[in-house]
Design an enzyme around this catalytic site. Structure first.
Site, short mmCIF file in Angstrom:
data_model
loop_
_atom_site.label_atom_id
_atom_site.label_comp_id
_atom_site.label_asym_id
_atom_site.label_seq_id
_atom_site.Cartn_x
_atom_site.Cartn_y
_atom_site.Cartn_z
N ASP A 223 55.95 -65.82 34.39
CA ASP A 223 55.54 -64.34 34.36
C ASP A 223 55.19 -63.99 32.98
O ASP A 223 55.84 -64.77 32.01
CB ASP A 223 56.26 -63.53 35.14
CG ASP A 223 55.68 -62.26 35.52
OD1 ASP A 223 54.60 -61.96 35.23
OD2 ASP A 223 56.41 -61.32 36.43
C1 BGC Z 1 53.68 -58.79 36.22
C2 BGC Z 1 52.87 -59.70 36.94
C3 BGC Z 1 51.27 -59.88 36.20
C4 BGC Z 1 51.34 -60.03 34.87
C5 BGC Z 1 50.25 -59.92 34.07
C6 BGC Z 1 53.70 -59.01 34.91
O1 BGC Z 1 54.32 -57.84 34.22
O2 BGC Z 1 54.87 -59.09 36.71
O3 BGC Z 1 52.77 -59.83 38.13
O4 BGC Z 1 50.54 -60.87 36.82
O5 BGC Z 1 52.39 -59.11 34.19
O6 BGC Z 1 49.80 -58.53 34.10
#
Ligand code: BGC
Length: 824
Positions: A223
């Site tokens: 993530d």
């Molecule tokens: C989130 C993800 C997301 C990523 C990119 C993270 O903060 O948990 O779900 O895909 O950011 O935006």
């Protein structure tokens, strides 16, 4: 691109290390020398935002996850996936960061709206169909957030403690089902820990379960900013650090920690395989955007759940004499929850506008807001005019602060919003590593009413807000930490009040400095941003009274309440299940003043309804995507017959929810104390009546389920029933099959959902509905003493109905032998 084995021989060690992390926020690294392209990735679960967070291209927004699941329509979800795939092609995106298949443990989860359900089977099946649809278009899907990322509190560090049985049966299950059914191109590893270890560093989860048991061969990416080490994460098999440039995987770190070349090769292999799969897409294909709008409306219609309809109040005649549309969500477009799931939508619809369009010319229509809902002042971008007379806000970018005489902007752009997050802002005039710069936002506002106005401004960075050169809000010299920006990094919303005259043009100017200027000690690579807005200052008692008085004068009231993306968002959990502000007072007051109230609730997860007995009808409409207004109006006037079913149990009060004692974070720890009894499995086991049960939803017609047949064919159970429409309008029913073991050795739920199908029927029509259910999946539980799935020789009960608490017909089948299994 060459085969992966060949590439691994050709790549230098430096090139391999580069491939182990993103190039920037939304791209992987390219190695042009070897024809290895960069692939682009984009959020998110209910649409495709594209590779620009800041000032991105508009997209079709589908209903939020809980709403998609409430459609219980596999074919429609498949179509939705295909359309997301097509949208990805339009935006030159190779991989969609979604779907989200975490579990709705609690109504409070900030990203509950983004997930599908409390039930692992429903969640796994909806995920599988969405992934299949996306990947049919040669776009890759990325399941997230693997695993146990079911709350926002301390999401980056929280340690989830749970039994192996609930881990297997509840939290891993949707991922396991979706991997087996639809082989997604990628899996996003969640931020949190499980049993004391970051998942991103856990060999026992990544290697033993995902790779060895599930035989998954897709790429595992972190993530965003969720890689916590170099060697540990690479050894465990976290293939790709996102975003880039790398924080954990510099050449120096990799050398220092002596990561072996075999480990590097193994991780690079999965990245290359993913890039290779992504290459199949044809970005030149012609795409018709209007296709997705029709499907967005159908999904919107089918996701809406009719919770109550006393005296057949709905569908409402389009010729009623007088109607009042009241409530904080009447003029709002609650298309999506907050955080990374948010998209700039192609267009917006609102309940009031769509309802008005359906009503006859003779109907007298009135409006009152009644109370406010927004946590912060709303986005006023659409009401502003920029420096050059265009709708929106002018953003002038500078290298120097405003104290520098004669500074010249290096770029000027027009924005259509006053909620500005510069996350991935780039300019040819701005070196990539220059985090410090300044922006002056200028716009003009002409009020349509003389009144006192409330301005608000929160920032990640520093900001001063001026109205006609008068400093109204200082969010620069002293700053207070709040939850602005979805990673909860910014300040609180500072407020300022000013009297403005109708028809006069006021200049609103913000002097903004990027993240490094902040006084909160926040040290981040992003540029930060500013959210500002204004609204007429509320007069809570007066606003309430106006709505109540209006209700007395009309034949019907449509009352639009609920939450918004500010209440349900990434980064923070809700602290209460109650509606905000004066919403409950408004509902009670209006219902006392008028007997014919139709209440529309919009939220991604349950809210308390202490007034449930008062309105004649209650419609639950989630965050409904672009088409939310039209879908709500379709259901109210019977142009669509509601067929959505709750994808979660709706408790009477928060304390009834099984996770109540164990939700959130206690010094960085959370204990999933309800074990496998998540959602309806708990309510049924302890015989506690919820307000509305899992799988429940009314229709304007009625159905009869009969003639159950249960047979076995190879490893499957074949269940058939007849479903008849016994009412007088066409409609769709969701037939749900639950299974239970008759004499379990372990404590097991009263029953588990094992399949469902939706069937459309004309009045008097009967159709046979068939289910083929894997006997192994339907009967097995996780045996902790041998660490395997176990299916016992026993009798099993089959329950078929249209809700978890409305079983029309049942039967049994027997298994002949006890057996255990591990690999899928
Ligand atoms: C989130 C993800 C997301 C990523 C990119 C993270 O903060 O948990 O779900 O895909 O950011 O935006």
């Amino acid at each position: 691109m060459l085969e992966t084995d060949k590439l691994l021989k050709e790549l230098t060690i430096d090139e391999k290390i580069n491939l182990l992390a993103g190039y920037d926020f939304w791209h992987t690294y390219a190695i042009p020398r070897l024809d290895i392209p960069s692939i682009s990735v984009s959020d998110g679960p209910n649409g495709v935002r594209g590779v620009k967070f800041f000032n991105g291209e508009p997209s079709t927004c589908f209903p939020c996850g809980t709403g998609l699941a409430a459609s219980f329509n596999k074919e429609l979800i498949l179509k939705c996936g295909e359309l997301m795939g097509k949208e990805a092609k339009l935006k030159k995106v190779n991989l969609i960061l979604g779907p989200t298949c975490n579990i709705l443990r609690s109504p409070l989860g900030g990203r509950g709206f983004e997930s599908y359900s409390e039930d692992p089977y429903l969640s796994g099946i909806i995920t599988s169909y969405l992934v299949e649809g996306i990947q049919k278009e040669n776009i890759l899907a990325c399941l997230k957030h693997f695993v146990c990322n079911d709350q926002e509190k301390d999401r980056k560090i929280v340690n989830v403690k749970l039994t192996d049985r609930s881990f297997r049966e509840v939290y891993l299950k949707p991922f396991q089902l979706a991997i087996k059914n639809s082989n997604p191109g990628s899996l996003m590893i969640a931020y949190n820990k499980v049993q004391g270890e970051y998942i991103s560093e856990s060999k026992s989860i990544i290697q033993d379960i995902v790779r060895d048991e599930w035989k998954y061969d897709g790429c595992l990416m972190s993530d965003w900013f969720g890689t916590n080490s170099a060697k540990k994460a690479l050894d465990a098999g976290l293939n790709l650090e996102m975003p880039g440039p790398t924080i954990q995987r510099t050449k120096a770190q990799i050398d220092d920690e002596k990561v072996s070349e075999d480990v590097i090769n193994e991780n690079v292999k999965y990245v290359l395989d993913m890039v290779k799969k992504a290459e199949k897409v044809n970005f030149d294909e012609e795409i018709d955007e209007s296709d997705s709008l029709a499907v967005a409306r159908q999904i919107g219609d089918e996701s809406i759940v009719l919770l109550k309809n006393d005296e057949k109040t709905l569908p409402l005649s389009k010729n009623v004499k007088s109607i009042a549309i009241i409530g904080p969500n009447a003029k709002a477009s609650q298309e999506s929850g907050g955080g990374s799931a948010t998209l700039p939508t192609r267009y917006k619809t609102t309940p009031i506008q769509s309802i008005k369009e359906k009503l006859s010319k003779a109907t007298e229509i009135f409006y009152e807001q009644g109370c406010q809902l927004d946590k912060n002042v709303p986005d006023i971008g659409p009401l502003l005019i920029d420096e050059f007379g265009k709708p929106g806000v002018s953003a002038n970018f500078y290298h120097e602060p405003e104290t520098t005489k004669d500074r010249k902007p290096f770029e000027t752009i027009n924005l259509n919003t006053s909620q500005i997050f510069l996350a991935d802002f780039k300019s040819p005039q701005l070196p990539v590593d220059q985090a410090l710069y300044y922006v002056e936002f200028i716009s003009y506002f002409t009020p349509d009413e003389t009144a006192e106005y409330e301005f608000g401004c929160s920032t990640l960075g520093t900001a001063e807000l001026f109205v006609n050169d008068r400093l109204l809000i200082d969010n620069k010299t002293k700053q207070v930490k709040g939850d602005a920006f979805f990673l909860a990094m910014g300040t609180i919303e500072e407020k300022g009040y000013i009297h403005l005259n109708k028809g006069e043009k006021y200049q609103i100017k913000i002097l903004f400095g990027t993240t490094p200027t902040n006084k909160l000690g926040i040290n981040r690579a992003e540029s930060g941003g500013v959210y500002f807005g204004c609204r007429k200052r509320a007069k809570p008692e007066e606003d309430l009274q106006k709505a109540i008085e209006l209700s007395k004068k009309v034949d019907y009231v449509i009352l639009c309440v609920g939450l918004s993306k500010e209440w349900e968002t990434e980064g923070t959990d809700r602290t209460t299940m109650n509606l905000p502000g004066n919403s409950n007072k408004l509902i009670e007051g209006v219902c006392q003043a008028n007997k014919n109230v139709i209440l529309i609730n919009q939220s991604g997860t349950p809210i308390t309804m202490p007034w449930v007995n008062l309105p004649k009808a209650i419609v639950h409409a989630w965050y409904g995507g672009n088409e939310l207004g039209n879908s709500i109006a379709n259901v109210i006037f019977g142009d669509a017959n509601p067929s959505g079913k709750l994808s979660m149990t709706w408790p009477k009060k928060l304390e009834d929810n099984p996770s109540y004692l164990h939700f959130g974070s206690n010094n960085g720890q959370v204990w999933y104390g309800e074990d496998v009894f998540v959602g309806y499995k708990y309510y049924e086991k302890v015989n506690l009546k919820p307000l509305y049960p899992f799988g429940f939803g009314l229709s304007y017609t009625e159905f009869e389920i009969s003639n159950l047949n249960i047979n076995k064919k190879d490893d499957n159970l074949v269940v058939t029933v007849d479903v008849k429409n016994i009412g007088d309008v066409e409609g769709s029913e969701v037939v749900q099959v639950y299974i239970a073991q008759s004499n379990p050795k372990e404590v097991r739920p009263v029953k588990d959902l094992k399949d469902f199908n939706k069937v459309n029927l004309k009045p008097n029509e009967t159709k046979s509905v068939k289910f083929e259910i894997s006997i192994k999946e339907a009967t097995s539980y996780w045996n902790e003493s041998i660490n395997k799935w176990q299916s016992d020789k026993d009798e099993f009960k089959v329950f078929v109905g249209n809700s978890s608490d409305n079983i029309s017909i049942g039967g049994t089948f027997n298994t002949e032998a006890t057996f255990t299994w591990l690999s899928v």
